[in-house]
Write a protein that holds these residues in place. Structure first.
Motif, PDB file in Angstrom:
ATOM      1  N   VAL A  30       0.340  -1.597  -0.124  1.00 34.74           N
ATOM      2  CA  VAL A  30       0.115  -0.165   0.056  1.00 34.74           C
ATOM      3  C   VAL A  30       0.754   1.320   0.185  1.00 34.74           C
ATOM      4  N   GLN A  31       1.907   1.485   0.809  1.00 32.63           N
ATOM      5  CA  GLN A  31       2.488   2.574   0.925  1.00 32.63           C
ATOM      6  C   GLN A  31       3.920   2.310  -0.612  1.00 32.63           C
ATOM      7  N   GLY A  32       3.870   1.470  -0.691  1.00 35.69           N
ATOM      8  CA  GLY A  32       4.497   1.723  -2.306  1.00 35.69           C
ATOM      9  C   GLY A  32       3.503   1.779  -3.140  1.00 35.69           C
ATOM     10  N   SER A  33       2.278   1.854  -3.171  1.00 34.02           N
ATOM     11  CA  SER A  33       1.074   2.146  -4.630  1.00 34.02           C
ATOM     12  C   SER A  33       0.802   3.710  -4.206  1.00 34.02           C
ATOM     13  N   VAL A  34       1.234   4.235  -2.980  1.00 35.33           N
ATOM     14  CA  VAL A  34       0.978   5.594  -3.120  1.00 35.33           C
ATOM     15  C   VAL A  34       2.036   6.410  -3.084  1.00 35.33           C
ATOM     16  N   GLU A  35       3.153   6.057  -3.299  1.00 33.69           N
ATOM     17  CA  GLU A  35       3.890   6.733  -2.993  1.00 33.69           C
ATOM     18  C   GLU A  35       4.357   7.633  -4.331  1.00 33.69           C
ATOM     19  N   ALA A  36       5.244   8.996  -3.795  1.00 29.96           N
ATOM     20  CA  ALA A  36       5.035  10.137  -5.482  1.00 29.96           C
ATOM     21  C   ALA A  36       5.910   9.804  -6.267  1.00 29.96           C
ATOM     22  N   ALA A  37       5.314   9.939  -7.951  1.00 29.06           N
ATOM     23  CA  ALA A  37       6.643  10.216  -8.505  1.00 29.06           C
ATOM     24  C   ALA A  37       6.298  12.000  -8.789  1.00 29.06           C
ATOM     25  N   GLN A  38       7.410  12.126 -10.260  1.00 29.21           N
ATOM     26  CA  GLN A  38       8.005  13.035 -10.584  1.00 29.21           C
ATOM     27  C   GLN A  38       7.966  13.172 -11.906  1.00 29.21           C
ATOM     28  N   VAL A  39       7.325  14.391 -12.183  1.00 32.33           N
ATOM     29  CA  VAL A  39       6.770  14.895 -13.801  1.00 32.33           C
ATOM     30  C   VAL A  39       7.361  15.364 -13.685  1.00 32.33           C
ATOM     31  N   ARG A  40       8.623  15.380 -15.118  1.00 32.99           N
ATOM     32  CA  ARG A  40       9.764  16.109 -15.065  1.00 32.99           C
ATOM     33  C   ARG A  40       9.139  17.188 -16.629  1.00 32.99           C
ATOM     34  N   GLY A  41       9.772  18.681 -16.988  1.00 34.99           N
ATOM     35  CA  GLY A  41       9.725  19.092 -17.920  1.00 34.99           C
ATOM     36  C   GLY A  41      10.883  20.235 -18.670  1.00 34.99           C
ATOM     37  N   SER A  42      10.741  20.646 -19.205  1.00 37.42           N
ATOM     38  CA  SER A  42      10.648  22.263 -19.142  1.00 37.42           C
ATOM     39  C   SER A  42       9.291  22.390 -20.135  1.00 37.42           C
ATOM     40  N   ILE A  43       9.862  24.238 -20.893  1.00 34.15           N
ATOM     41  CA  ILE A  43       8.223  24.669 -21.663  1.00 34.15           C
ATOM     42  C   ILE A  43       9.548  26.430 -21.846  1.00 34.15           C
ATOM     43  N   LYS A  44       9.569  26.688 -22.708  1.00 37.65           N
ATOM     44  CA  LYS A  44       9.757  27.934 -23.783  1.00 37.65           C
ATOM     45  C   LYS A  44       8.545  29.399 -23.644  1.00 37.65           C
ATOM     46  N   ALA A  45       8.971  30.323 -23.058  1.00 39.98           N
ATOM     47  CA  ALA A  45       7.634  30.975 -23.164  1.00 39.98           C
ATOM     48  C   ALA A  45       8.053  32.075 -24.241  1.00 39.98           C
ATOM     49  N   PRO A  46       6.429  32.432 -24.030  1.00 36.73           N
ATOM     50  CA  PRO A  46       5.480  33.214 -25.022  1.00 36.73           C
ATOM     51  C   PRO A  46       5.977  34.534 -25.289  1.00 36.73           C
ATOM     52  N   PRO A  47       6.326  34.867 -26.086  1.00 36.45           N
ATOM     53  CA  PRO A  47       7.187  36.961 -25.736  1.00 36.45           C
ATOM     54  C   PRO A  47       5.342  37.959 -25.003  1.00 36.45           C
ATOM     55  N   LYS A  48       5.944  38.156 -24.771  1.00 33.03           N
ATOM     56  CA  LYS A  48       4.355  39.568 -24.273  1.00 33.03           C
ATOM     57  C   LYS A  48       4.611  39.957 -25.479  1.00 33.03           C
ATOM     58  N   PRO A  49       3.442  40.454 -25.205  1.00 32.01           N
ATOM     59  CA  PRO A  49       2.583  40.775 -26.325  1.00 32.01           C
ATOM     60  C   PRO A  49       2.910  42.239 -26.020  1.00 32.01           C
ATOM     61  N   VAL A  50       2.810  43.063 -27.693  1.00 34.31           N
ATOM     62  CA  VAL A  50       2.820  44.370 -27.552  1.00 34.31           C
ATOM     63  C   VAL A  50       1.785  45.220 -27.194  1.00 34.31           C
ATOM     64  N   VAL A  51       1.952  46.203 -26.579  1.00 31.22           N
ATOM     65  CA  VAL A  51       0.239  46.727 -26.728  1.00 31.22           C
ATOM     66  C   VAL A  51       0.541  48.150 -26.394  1.00 31.22           C
ATOM     67  N   THR A  52      -0.875  48.558 -27.329  1.00 29.56           N
ATOM     68  CA  THR A  52      -0.732  49.722 -28.133  1.00 29.56           C
ATOM     69  C   THR A  52      -2.425  50.492 -27.536  1.00 29.56           C
ATOM     70  N   GLY A  53      -1.967  51.434 -27.950  1.00 33.03           N
ATOM     71  CA  GLY A  53      -3.313  52.122 -26.695  1.00 33.03           C
ATOM     72  C   GLY A  53      -4.402  53.043 -27.215  1.00 33.03           C
TER      73      GLY A  53
END
Length: 230
Positions: free
Chosen positions: A19-42
């Motif tokens: 039971v203890q082994g079955s609930v043991e957490a695993a790690q989800v790993r990865g990486s992201i490339k964030a999108p650029p911030k939009p240019v704001v006009t007004g």
């Protein structure tokens, strides 16, 4: 009799270990490339401002803030969070401008302005928050994939997003885009979030070992330029 008792104890310990082994957490790993911030006009006084030169390099290289939510489709029980995502109010900005949480978890707002502020999350007021103080918003149940716009009373241009992902695990990438999420066995959907909402999704299945979901280029999901008043 002793042999029967010994066999019973061994069976009990084996069951507990399973039971203890079955609930043991695993790690989800990865990486992201964030999108650029939009240019704001007004618009001012009925006249549109037109950009006649390219934005400065530093401005052009600014990236959107990103939060993550590992949404449980079917999983073993997820422990209550011991840490909560934070949004800092500084320089009349929300830093970062997006946060994620599960139902009944919290997002903490820290006021680094000189004056007290009242934060409004989807119509719910948090505060007033004195300078140097913090206050928590409890993520109540709502519609699935529930994004809640965040404002500050009296400061029209400030906005952020709190995403309430029902059952799951919120996370953030680090400064260079890498992330690690701890979760029990199950089937999930990894959601990538910016202030614009969910910009990408990825199915994840956790069994008995860590999972590497690889790199996600969120720049492909960049939003169009925004115009004040739209």
């Amino acid at each position: 009799m002793r042999q029967l008792l010994r066999a019973s104890l061994l069976t009990t310990f084996s069951s507990l270990a399973f039971v203890q082994g079955s609930v043991e957490a695993a790690q989800v790993r990865g990486s992201i490339k964030a999108p650029p911030k939009p240019v704001v006009t007004g618009k001012e006084g009925g006249y549109a401002r037109t950009q006649v030169s390219a934005p400065a390099k530093a401005l052009a290289e600014k990236k959107r803030d990103v939060a993550l939510f590992l949404l449980s489709k079917e999983s073993l029980p997820i422990p209550a969070p011991t840490e909560h995502q934070k949004i800092v109010i500084h320089g009349r900005r929300f830093v970062p401008d997006v946060a994620a949480c599960a139902v009944d978890a919290q997002v903490v707002f820290e006021n680094q302005e000189r004056d007290a502020v009242t934060v409004v999350v989807g119509g719910t007021k948090v505060g007033p928050i004195a300078p140097g103080e913090s206050a928590a918003y409890t993520c109540s149940a709502g519609k699935p994939e529930d994004p809640r716009v965040v404002r500050v009373d009296g400061i029209r241009h400030m906005s952020a997003l709190v995403y309430v992902g029902q059952i799951g695990v919120p996370a953030r990438p680090n400064d260079v885009g890498y992330f690690t999420i701890s979760a029990p066995q199950g089937t999930y959907e990894l959601q990538y979030l910016t202030e614009a909402g969910i910009v990408a999704r990825k199915p994840v299945e956790i069994q008995r070992s860590d999972v590497n979901v690889g790199a996600e280029d969120l720049a492909q999901s960049a939003e169009p330029e925004k115009t004040d008043g739209e």
